[in-house]
Scaffold this motif. Structure first.
Motif, PDB file in Angstrom:
ATOM      1  N   VAL A 211       0.854  -1.195   0.000  1.00 31.30           N
ATOM      2  CA  VAL A 211       0.000   0.000   0.000  1.00 31.30           C
ATOM      3  C   VAL A 211       0.888   1.244   0.000  1.00 31.30           C
ATOM      4  O   VAL A 211       1.784   1.375   0.840  1.00 31.30           O
ATOM      5  N   PRO A 212       0.642   2.184  -0.948  1.00 22.27           N
ATOM      6  CA  PRO A 212       1.431   3.424  -0.961  1.00 22.27           C
ATOM      7  C   PRO A 212       0.957   4.392   0.136  1.00 22.27           C
ATOM      8  O   PRO A 212      -0.213   4.381   0.521  1.00 22.27           O
ATOM      9  N   MET A 213       1.870   5.209   0.635  1.00 23.91           N
ATOM     10  CA  MET A 213       1.527   6.260   1.591  1.00 23.91           C
ATOM     11  C   MET A 213       1.805   7.602   0.920  1.00 23.91           C
ATOM     12  O   MET A 213       2.940   7.876   0.520  1.00 23.91           O
ATOM     13  N   ASN A 214       0.760   8.409   0.789  1.00 24.63           N
ATOM     14  CA  ASN A 214       0.870   9.687   0.106  1.00 24.63           C
ATOM     15  C   ASN A 214       0.590  10.848   1.063  1.00 24.63           C
ATOM     16  O   ASN A 214      -0.106  10.672   2.067  1.00 24.63           O
ATOM     17  N   ASP A 215       1.113  12.028   0.713  1.00 22.93           N
ATOM     18  CA  ASP A 215       0.792  13.195   1.525  1.00 22.93           C
ATOM     19  C   ASP A 215      -0.468  13.865   0.989  1.00 22.93           C
ATOM     20  O   ASP A 215      -1.139  13.337   0.090  1.00 22.93           O
ATOM     21  N   HIS A 216      -0.808  15.056   1.525  1.00 22.54           N
ATOM     22  CA  HIS A 216      -2.039  15.733   1.161  1.00 22.54           C
ATOM     23  C   HIS A 216      -2.039  16.210  -0.290  1.00 22.54           C
ATOM     24  O   HIS A 216      -3.097  16.528  -0.843  1.00 22.54           O
ATOM     25  N   GLU A 217      -0.873  16.264  -0.909  1.00 22.25           N
ATOM     26  CA  GLU A 217      -0.782  16.678  -2.310  1.00 22.25           C
ATOM     27  C   GLU A 217      -0.579  15.494  -3.248  1.00 22.25           C
ATOM     28  O   GLU A 217      -0.345  15.679  -4.434  1.00 22.25           O
ATOM     29  N   GLY A 218      -0.670  14.284  -2.713  1.00 22.42           N
ATOM     30  CA  GLY A 218      -0.509  13.100  -3.533  1.00 22.42           C
ATOM     31  C   GLY A 218       0.924  12.681  -3.757  1.00 22.42           C
ATOM     32  O   GLY A 218       1.194  11.732  -4.511  1.00 22.42           O
ATOM     33  N   GLU A 219       1.870  13.362  -3.120  1.00 24.55           N
ATOM     34  CA  GLU A 219       3.274  12.996  -3.257  1.00 24.55           C
ATOM     35  C   GLU A 219       3.580  11.777  -2.387  1.00 24.55           C
ATOM     36  O   GLU A 219       3.083  11.654  -1.268  1.00 24.55           O
ATOM     37  N   LEU A 220       4.418  10.886  -2.917  1.00 18.15           N
ATOM     38  CA  LEU A 220       4.751   9.660  -2.210  1.00 18.15           C
ATOM     39  C   LEU A 220       5.641   9.964  -0.999  1.00 18.15           C
ATOM     40  O   LEU A 220       6.651  10.653  -1.122  1.00 18.15           O
ATOM     41  N   VAL A 221       5.258   9.443   0.162  1.00 14.44           N
ATOM     42  CA  VAL A 221       6.099   9.579   1.351  1.00 14.44           C
ATOM     43  C   VAL A 221       6.579   8.232   1.860  1.00 14.44           C
ATOM     44  O   VAL A 221       7.429   8.162   2.743  1.00 14.44           O
ATOM     45  N   GLY A 222       6.032   7.131   1.294  1.00 15.47           N
ATOM     46  CA  GLY A 222       6.469   5.817   1.723  1.00 15.47           C
ATOM     47  C   GLY A 222       5.620   4.723   1.100  1.00 15.47           C
ATOM     48  O   GLY A 222       4.607   4.985   0.448  1.00 15.47           O
ATOM     49  N   VAL A 223       6.043   3.492   1.305  1.00 15.99           N
ATOM     50  CA  VAL A 223       5.287   2.313   0.865  1.00 15.99           C
ATOM     51  C   VAL A 223       5.281   1.319   2.017  1.00 15.99           C
ATOM     52  O   VAL A 223       6.321   1.025   2.608  1.00 15.99           O
ATOM     53  N   LEU A 224       4.105   0.822   2.323  1.00 16.28           N
ATOM     54  CA  LEU A 224       3.925  -0.143   3.406  1.00 16.28           C
ATOM     55  C   LEU A 224       3.648  -1.507   2.784  1.00 16.28           C
ATOM     56  O   LEU A 224       2.739  -1.659   1.966  1.00 16.28           O
ATOM     57  N   GLN A 225       4.451  -2.500   3.140  1.00 15.55           N
ATOM     58  CA  GLN A 225       4.288  -3.837   2.560  1.00 15.55           C
ATOM     59  C   GLN A 225       4.219  -4.874   3.681  1.00 15.55           C
ATOM     60  O   GLN A 225       5.085  -4.928   4.550  1.00 15.55           O
ATOM     61  N   LEU A 226       3.160  -5.688   3.642  1.00 10.98           N
ATOM     62  CA  LEU A 226       2.962  -6.743   4.635  1.00 10.98           C
ATOM     63  C   LEU A 226       3.048  -8.094   3.943  1.00 10.98           C
ATOM     64  O   LEU A 226       2.673  -8.239   2.777  1.00 10.98           O
ATOM     65  N   ILE A 227       3.506  -9.116   4.693  1.00 12.98           N
ATOM     66  CA  ILE A 227       3.702 -10.433   4.109  1.00 12.98           C
ATOM     67  C   ILE A 227       3.129 -11.503   5.025  1.00 12.98           C
ATOM     68  O   ILE A 227       3.247 -11.434   6.246  1.00 12.98           O
ATOM     69  N   ASN A 228       2.458 -12.466   4.398  1.00 12.62           N
ATOM     70  CA  ASN A 228       1.962 -13.668   5.068  1.00 12.62           C
ATOM     71  C   ASN A 228       1.006 -13.377   6.233  1.00 12.62           C
ATOM     72  O   ASN A 228       1.375 -13.446   7.402  1.00 12.62           O
ATOM     73  N   ALA A 229      -0.215 -13.013   5.843  1.00  8.50           N
ATOM     74  CA  ALA A 229      -1.258 -12.884   6.864  1.00  8.50           C
ATOM     75  C   ALA A 229      -1.543 -14.270   7.437  1.00  8.50           C
ATOM     76  O   ALA A 229      -1.593 -15.267   6.713  1.00  8.50           O
ATOM     77  N   LYS A 230      -1.730 -14.348   8.766  1.00  6.81           N
ATOM     78  CA  LYS A 230      -1.953 -15.640   9.422  1.00  6.81           C
ATOM     79  C   LYS A 230      -3.336 -15.686  10.056  1.00  6.81           C
ATOM     80  O   LYS A 230      -3.811 -14.702  10.615  1.00  6.81           O
ATOM     81  N   ASP A 231      -3.940 -16.870   9.975  1.00 10.14           N
ATOM     82  CA  ASP A 231      -5.215 -17.071  10.654  1.00 10.14           C
ATOM     83  C   ASP A 231      -4.977 -17.018  12.158  1.00 10.14           C
ATOM     84  O   ASP A 231      -4.109 -17.742  12.675  1.00 10.14           O
TER      85      ASP A 231
END
Length: 552
Positions: A146-166
């Motif tokens: 999931v991308p993280m954007n600021d109020h002007e749509g500029e990229l400030v980061g990317v959040l990546q998760l792996i292996n969701a578990k029950d």
């Protein structure tokens, strides 16, 4: 794919709310980013996660934090090991957007990517991930990016998760649409929080840059104040830290946090900002007759005129039949007296710490000499008169006498008022600024360094009880730096022992705070500063038992 029940959704909403509060209160970007990743990971029960930040040039994604529970990995962030993972390029060798990496794709198109099983996906290049799995004996499966954007749509980061578990069985599952929506909401909040942190940091950097801009202006205007503007804040902070660490005595309760330190440091940098309005010929006045240039040379030329006139009179007397031997003897005596007077005026022109009354009277007597000088005359319209006329006049003007009879230093009363006015200007300048709450005391700290404990200081005549501890600290720093300064045009730097003797007397006569002076000596603040910043030729032996106002 199992969706969340109402209780689980409510729990996640509570987590988002708590995170929003935490993000708003956080002042540490590293802690904030780590909190974001860990909340996202916990919310989806993911085994691992990565938070990327754009590089300075915006051409790649840098690993900022990487965690994995199964593998025991915790790199980056506020508490992890050093990151040793290469950055992900956002563009290929031809300058086109990198579409092979899921993180780069998400960043380039500002889109979330939810992959149920990376080993079944053929859209992105997961060769690096597969190599990682083989080396570590791990099995990557579900990914949510999931991308993280600021109020002007500029990229400030990317959040990546792996292996969701029950949560019940621990089996790896896909990230559900609800997982994705919650993480997107979290990423939006995180983007705003990161932007706020960045804006606050930029504003603080701008403020410090503006402060430095003012000091550059003062330094360029007068090179003699540059050292002072640099060292007073340094000495102020050294003494303030010593007071902070004091556990006994009247100042044992004084404490500072990081915000207090920043406030005091800024006040120190700005304590003389009003000097930007003080005329440079006053700030840099190195001799009593100096204005744009040292007028002692003009006075010296007048002596040459008097000597020439004496020689002409002697020649005329000889031509008139006078006794040549007697005339020569009288001439030699007169020339010797004029030369002695010239050397005396040159000496009187140099400022000191106390001109004797008899020397002041000698200046007044020399001023009574008469010489033929040029006087500017008003030219009549259409007239052809020269702009100057020769006229007999006093050897020294009233203004020159006033300057040459200055008892202390090189400044007249009027010039001293101009210098002293800088603190009033400083206060007006600083009080006109809309300081944020955590910097509200900058004007008070900076504006108090010429006040005295007995109320005889300026510009407000405050007493010790009316002044804060930081303002009293800065007063000592300002005086000590001025005493030891070797770059002033009107004096040499004093020996360390002499400076402490003067400062000690100030502590006894109500000029400075005696409690702060005690800490200044007892904690060796003066010595630490002097060893670092004072000319070694001034560092003579100090017998602390003989410092006035101090009891070892």
């Amino acid at each position: 794919m199992q969706e969340l029940n109402h209780t689980q959704i409510a729990q996640r909403l509570d987590q988002l709310t708590e995170l929003s509060v935490a993000l708003g209160a956080s002042h540490d970007t590293a802690e904030l980013l780590e909190r974001i990743l860990m909340v996202a990971k916990g919310m989806t029960n993911a085994d691992g996660g990565t938070l990327y930040r754009p590089s300075e040039d915006g051409r790649s994604l840098c690993f900022h934090i990487s965690v994995n529970d199964t593998l025991g990995i915790r790199q980056g962030g506020a508490h992890g090991d050093k990151i040793d993972i290469p950055a992900v390029p956002l563009f290929d060798a031809h300058g086109d957007k990198n579409l092979a990496s899921v993180a780069a794709y998400s960043a380039n198109f500002r889109l979330s990517v939810n992959i149920e099983d990376v080993y079944q996906a053929d859209v992105f290049n997961f060769s690096g991930m597969r190599s990682f799995d083989q080396q570590r004996g791990y099995h990557s499966q579900s990914f949510l990016t999931v991308p993280m954007n600021d109020h002007e749509g500029e990229l400030v980061g990317v959040l990546q998760l792996i292996n969701a578990k029950d949560p019940l069985t621990g089996a790896i599952r896909a990230f559900s649409p609800t997982d994705q929506r919650f993480i997107e909401a979290l990423a939006a909040q995180a983007g705003v929080a990161i932007t706020n942190q960045r804006l606050i940091q930029q504003l603080e950097e701008l403020l410090e840059a503006l402060v430095n801009l003012i000091n550059i202006g003062i330094d360029e205007k007068s090179p003699y104040t540059g050292r002072h503007c640099q060292f007073v804040p340094e000495l102020t902070m050294m003494l303030a830290e010593a007071v902070h660490n004091t556990e006994t005595g009247p100042l044992a309760d004084f404490r500072m946090d990081d915000a207090d330190r920043k406030e005091l440091w800024l006040a120190g940098l700005l304590h003389d900002c009003g000097k930007i309005t003080t005329p440079v010929h006053v700030v840099d006045k190195g001799t009593k007759l100096e204005t744009i240039f040292d007028r002692v040379h003009m006075v010296s030329t007048r002596f040459e005129v008097l000597m020439r006139d004496a020689e002409i009179r002697a020649l005329k007397a000889k031509l008139a039949g006078g006794d040549a031997e007697a005339i020569d003897a009288a001439l030699a005596e007169e020339l010797a007296q004029l030369e002695a007077d010239r050397q005396f005026i040159r000496g009187a022109n140099i400022g000191g710490e106390g001109m004797r009354p008899e020397d002041q009277e000698r200046v007044r007597q020399i001023a009574k000499y008469r010489f033929m000088g040029h006087v500017i005359q008003k030219k009549e319209a259409g007239g052809e008169e020269p702009p100057f006329r020769r006229e007999e006049q006093d050897f020294l003007s009233a203004e020159e006498v006033d300057n040459l009879t200055i008892r202390f230093g090189t400044l007249t009363d009027g010039e001293r008022k101009e210098i002293n006015n800088h603190i009033s200007v400083t206060i007006r300048m600083l009080e006109s600024l809309p300081w944020p709450k955590h910097l509200q005391n900058v004007a008070e700290y900076a504006g108090g360094h010429h006040e005295r404990m007995d109320g005889k200081g300026y510009p407000r005549g405050l007493t010790k009880e009316q002044m804060s501890v930081p303002a009293r600290v800065m007063a000592i720093a300002d005086i000590f730096e001025a005493l030891t300064a070797r770059d002033r045009p009107y004096k040499k730097g004093k020996l360390l022992s002499e400076s402490l003797r003067i400062l000690g007397n100030f502590s006894l006569n109500g000029h400075i705070d005696p409690d702060l002076f005690d800490i200044f000596i007892r904690q060796k603040v003066y010595l630490d500063f002097a060893r670092k910043n004072v000319d070694e030729r001034q560092l003579d032996h100090v017998d602390e038992s003989k410092i006035p106002g101090y009891t070892p």
